[in-house]
Design a protein around this motif. Structure first.
Motif, PDB file in Angstrom:
ATOM      1  N   GLY A   1       0.756  -0.859   0.062  1.00 55.20           N
ATOM      2  CA  GLY A   1      -0.157  -0.165  -0.020  1.00 55.20           C
ATOM      3  C   GLY A   1       1.156   1.386  -0.376  1.00 55.20           C
ATOM      4  N   ASP A   2       1.983   1.304   1.218  1.00 53.60           N
ATOM      5  CA  ASP A   2       2.882   2.527   0.252  1.00 53.60           C
ATOM      6  C   ASP A   2       3.592   2.313  -0.498  1.00 53.60           C
ATOM      7  N   GLN A   3       3.257   1.803  -1.485  1.00 57.37           N
ATOM      8  CA  GLN A   3       3.853   1.953  -3.006  1.00 57.37           C
ATOM      9  C   GLN A   3       2.430   2.775  -4.594  1.00 57.37           C
ATOM     10  N   VAL A   4       1.796   3.332  -3.887  1.00 57.10           N
ATOM     11  CA  VAL A   4       0.816   4.274  -4.214  1.00 57.10           C
ATOM     12  C   VAL A   4      -0.056   3.071  -5.105  1.00 57.10           C
ATOM     13  N   MET A   5      -0.483   1.620  -5.088  1.00 61.65           N
ATOM     14  CA  MET A   5      -1.093   1.588  -6.215  1.00 61.65           C
ATOM     15  C   MET A   5      -1.781   1.801  -6.953  1.00 61.65           C
ATOM     16  N   PHE A   6      -1.737   1.644  -8.212  1.00 59.04           N
ATOM     17  CA  PHE A   6      -3.219   1.771  -9.547  1.00 59.04           C
ATOM     18  C   PHE A   6      -3.556   0.546  -9.932  1.00 59.04           C
ATOM     19  N   CYS A   7      -4.845   0.961 -10.655  1.00 61.23           N
ATOM     20  CA  CYS A   7      -5.606   0.063 -11.247  1.00 61.23           C
ATOM     21  C   CYS A   7      -6.665   0.453 -12.087  1.00 61.23           C
TER      22      CYS A   7
ATOM     23  N   LEU B   1      -5.405 -12.682 -14.245  1.00 61.48           N
ATOM     24  CA  LEU B   1      -6.818 -12.053 -15.288  1.00 61.48           C
ATOM     25  C   LEU B   1      -6.337 -12.287 -16.799  1.00 61.48           C
ATOM     26  N   PRO B   2      -6.823 -13.018 -17.623  1.00 62.63           N
ATOM     27  CA  PRO B   2      -5.619 -12.977 -19.264  1.00 62.63           C
ATOM     28  C   PRO B   2      -6.208 -11.540 -19.579  1.00 62.63           C
ATOM     29  N   THR B   3      -5.698 -11.748 -20.536  1.00 63.84           N
ATOM     30  CA  THR B   3      -5.355 -10.471 -22.202  1.00 63.84           C
ATOM     31  C   THR B   3      -6.300 -11.259 -22.730  1.00 63.84           C
ATOM     32  N   SER B   4      -6.509 -10.504 -24.033  1.00 68.56           N
ATOM     33  CA  SER B   4      -6.833 -10.776 -25.062  1.00 68.56           C
ATOM     34  C   SER B   4      -6.378 -11.783 -25.831  1.00 68.56           C
ATOM     35  N   LEU B   5      -5.473 -11.893 -25.240  1.00 65.87           N
ATOM     36  CA  LEU B   5      -4.248 -12.867 -26.617  1.00 65.87           C
ATOM     37  C   LEU B   5      -3.727 -14.050 -25.839  1.00 65.87           C
ATOM     38  N   GLY B   6      -5.447 -14.091 -25.152  1.00 64.09           N
ATOM     39  CA  GLY B   6      -4.788 -16.071 -24.677  1.00 64.09           C
ATOM     40  C   GLY B   6      -5.293 -15.926 -23.539  1.00 64.09           C
ATOM     41  N   ASN B   7      -5.779 -16.930 -22.696  1.00 61.09           N
ATOM     42  CA  ASN B   7      -5.226 -17.718 -21.194  1.00 61.09           C
ATOM     43  C   ASN B   7      -4.438 -18.155 -20.845  1.00 61.09           C
ATOM     44  N   LEU B   8      -3.246 -17.940 -21.911  1.00 64.20           N
ATOM     45  CA  LEU B   8      -2.187 -18.728 -21.450  1.00 64.20           C
ATOM     46  C   LEU B   8      -1.504 -17.277 -21.002  1.00 64.20           C
ATOM     47  N   THR B   9      -1.426 -17.056 -21.327  1.00 61.45           N
ATOM     48  CA  THR B   9      -0.817 -14.843 -20.622  1.00 61.45           C
ATOM     49  C   THR B   9      -1.378 -14.347 -19.452  1.00 61.45           C
ATOM     50  N   ARG B  10      -0.465 -13.604 -18.846  1.00 61.11           N
ATOM     51  CA  ARG B  10      -1.040 -13.667 -17.599  1.00 61.11           C
ATOM     52  C   ARG B  10      -0.847 -11.878 -17.545  1.00 61.11           C
ATOM     53  N   ARG B  11      -1.330 -11.248 -16.674  1.00 60.96           N
ATOM     54  CA  ARG B  11      -1.727  -8.938 -16.433  1.00 60.96           C
ATOM     55  C   ARG B  11      -0.428  -8.947 -15.868  1.00 60.96           C
ATOM     56  N   ARG B  12       0.738  -8.056 -16.462  1.00 59.68           N
ATOM     57  CA  ARG B  12       2.017  -7.887 -15.831  1.00 59.68           C
ATOM     58  C   ARG B  12       1.462  -7.375 -14.617  1.00 59.68           C
ATOM     59  N   ILE B  13       2.461  -6.635 -13.067  1.00 53.34           N
ATOM     60  CA  ILE B  13       2.753  -5.881 -12.595  1.00 53.34           C
ATOM     61  C   ILE B  13       3.800  -4.682 -12.425  1.00 53.34           C
ATOM     62  N   HIS B  14       3.604  -3.735 -12.715  1.00 53.38           N
ATOM     63  CA  HIS B  14       4.654  -2.399 -12.773  1.00 53.38           C
ATOM     64  C   HIS B  14       5.318  -1.790 -11.931  1.00 53.38           C
ATOM     65  N   VAL B  15       6.400  -1.521 -11.955  1.00 49.72           N
ATOM     66  CA  VAL B  15       7.165  -0.931 -11.060  1.00 49.72           C
ATOM     67  C   VAL B  15       7.434   0.476 -11.874  1.00 49.72           C
ATOM     68  N   VAL B  16       7.198   1.490 -11.340  1.00 46.94           N
ATOM     69  CA  VAL B  16       6.580   2.547 -12.148  1.00 46.94           C
ATOM     70  C   VAL B  16       8.186   3.038 -11.057  1.00 46.94           C
ATOM     71  N   ASN B  17       9.688   4.417 -12.057  1.00 48.11           N
ATOM     72  CA  ASN B  17      10.805   3.973 -11.697  1.00 48.11           C
ATOM     73  C   ASN B  17      10.026   5.698 -11.366  1.00 48.11           C
ATOM     74  N   ARG B  18      10.040   5.948  -9.596  1.00 52.50           N
ATOM     75  CA  ARG B  18       9.921   6.838  -9.361  1.00 52.50           C
ATOM     76  C   ARG B  18       9.280   7.013  -7.924  1.00 52.50           C
ATOM     77  N   VAL B  19       9.160   7.817  -7.505  1.00 56.99           N
ATOM     78  CA  VAL B  19       9.782   7.909  -6.262  1.00 56.99           C
ATOM     79  C   VAL B  19       8.787   8.181  -5.253  1.00 56.99           C
ATOM     80  N   VAL B  20       8.168   7.908  -3.925  1.00 57.09           N
ATOM     81  CA  VAL B  20       6.667   8.345  -3.944  1.00 57.09           C
ATOM     82  C   VAL B  20       7.295   8.225  -1.842  1.00 57.09           C
ATOM     83  N   GLU B  21       7.108   9.182  -1.380  1.00 55.59           N
ATOM     84  CA  GLU B  21       7.519   9.644   0.307  1.00 55.59           C
ATOM     85  C   GLU B  21       6.848   9.509   1.158  1.00 55.59           C
ATOM     86  N   THR B  22       7.040   8.238   1.607  1.00 64.90           N
ATOM     87  CA  THR B  22       5.048   7.672   2.968  1.00 64.90           C
ATOM     88  C   THR B  22       6.568   7.687   4.457  1.00 64.90           C
TER      89      THR B  22
END
Length: 331
Positions: free
Chosen positions: A229-235, A265-286
């Motif tokens: 949570g302290d990483q400021v999640m978004f979706c 969650l599957p992507t439009s490419l089919g059930n064998l692919t999966r969604r990525r969780i992305h880490v933005v290379n910027r800082v939040v201060e907590t």
């Protein structure tokens, strides 16, 4: 594990760790974070070997992954802030969130019936405030309430004592510009009025990578990262609804649990692919006030212990009991 979540042992509301006592004035300009991100880039550099096996879509896949968010008008970003007894931080946080460029569509504060003036201060600062029913407690519940009320296309969850880059909205839109990315977050820098916790911040960045690598290596290779949570999640709101939001039984680790379900969650490419969780290379201060009280070694042990207990499948009830033993309410 669970970032700096600073609830009262019941996972209620609030920011990463409670008020920092850093004396953030209401008129203080927001501080840009890039110099810190350069330092914390050491952490992501250390994790480079872990990402070598990550799923990287080819050019054809990337073209297919373009979503309607990038083809139409800019996606609306709703910021959701869960709170519990946050009078020392909430007004300054809301004022800073209203300084974002470009602006967020709305800032929603979901207050768990604070005993102080949190909700009134949030309203005066310009936030839309929702108060939970009297007997309803839990940060996951609060964030789900905020998500349901949000009007935006993208949900961004910010702790009450966390400071974000002024271009947050642009960064969030860019990270979700392809279907292949389901969720994202930032590098978290832990600070207090006493010091900046550089090593602990670096460890928190590394565990985003090494926890899924150790416990879910196949998922890691397909793009799973574990955010807190302290990483400021978004979706996207649509994806959030598809997985039924945060698990309201969980008083801690609800953020990591959401990452796994969004990744699956599957992507439009089919059930064998999966969604990525992305880490933005910027800082939040907590806030690091909890670490002022605990010390870095104890804090690292607590986070690691809770994370391992969760990864080995312990029930939400057992995690809640563990949380009550390990976490002290410092409000």
């Amino acid at each position: 594990a669970g970032g700096n979540g600073r609830g009262d042992g019941n996972g209620n509301g609030g920011g990463g760790d409670d008020s920092t006592g850093r004396g953030r004035g209401g008129d203080e300009d927001m501080v840009d974070m890039p110099p810190w991100s350069i330092w914390l880039a050491l952490a992501t550099g250390s994790a480079a070997c872990l990402t070598a096996f990550s799923h990287k879509p080819d050019e054809k896949e990337s073209r297919k992954d373009q979503t309607k968010l990038s083809r139409t008008e800019p996606a609306r970003v709703s910021i959701i802030v869960p709170t519990l007894n946050e009078t020392s931080t909430i007004a300054a946080t809301i004022r800073e969130l209203h300084k974002l460029e470009p602006a967020a569509a709305e800032v929603i504060v979901v207050d768990a019936n604070s005993k102080d003036d949190t909700h009134r201060l949030a309203q005066r600062a310009g936030a839309r405030v929702i108060r939970t029913p009297a007997n309803v407690r839990g940060r996951a519940i609060q964030m789900n309430i905020g998500a349901k009320a949000a009007k935006g296309d993208i949900l961004c969850f910010v702790h009450a004592d966390t400071r974000v880059p002024r271009d947050l909205v642009t960064l969030v839109r860019g990270a979700l510009s392809t279907e292949a990315t389901a969720c994202g977050g930032f590098l978290s820098l832990i600070t207090s009025s006493k010091q900046t916790y550089w090593l602990l911040s670096m460890h928190n960045t590394l565990k985003t990578f090494y926890l899924p690598l150790v416990f879910r290596p196949y998922s890691f290779a397909r793009g799973l990262r574990i955010l807190f949570g302290d990483q400021v999640m978004f979706c996207r709101k649509t994806d959030f609804k598809r997985v039924n939001g945060f698990d309201e039984r969980m008083k801690i680790m609800e953020d990591a649990d959401l990452c796994i379900r969004l990744h699956e969650l599957p992507t439009s490419l089919g059930n064998l692919t999966r969604r990525r969780i992305h880490v933005v290379n910027r800082v939040v201060e907590t806030s690091g006030r909890r670490f002022d009280q605990w010390g870095s070694l104890r804090a690292t042990y607590i986070h690691f212990r809770v994370g391992v207990e969760w990864y080995f499948g312990n029930s939400p009830e057992k995690l809640e009991r563990l949380c009550k033993r390990l976490y002290a309410d410092i409000r």
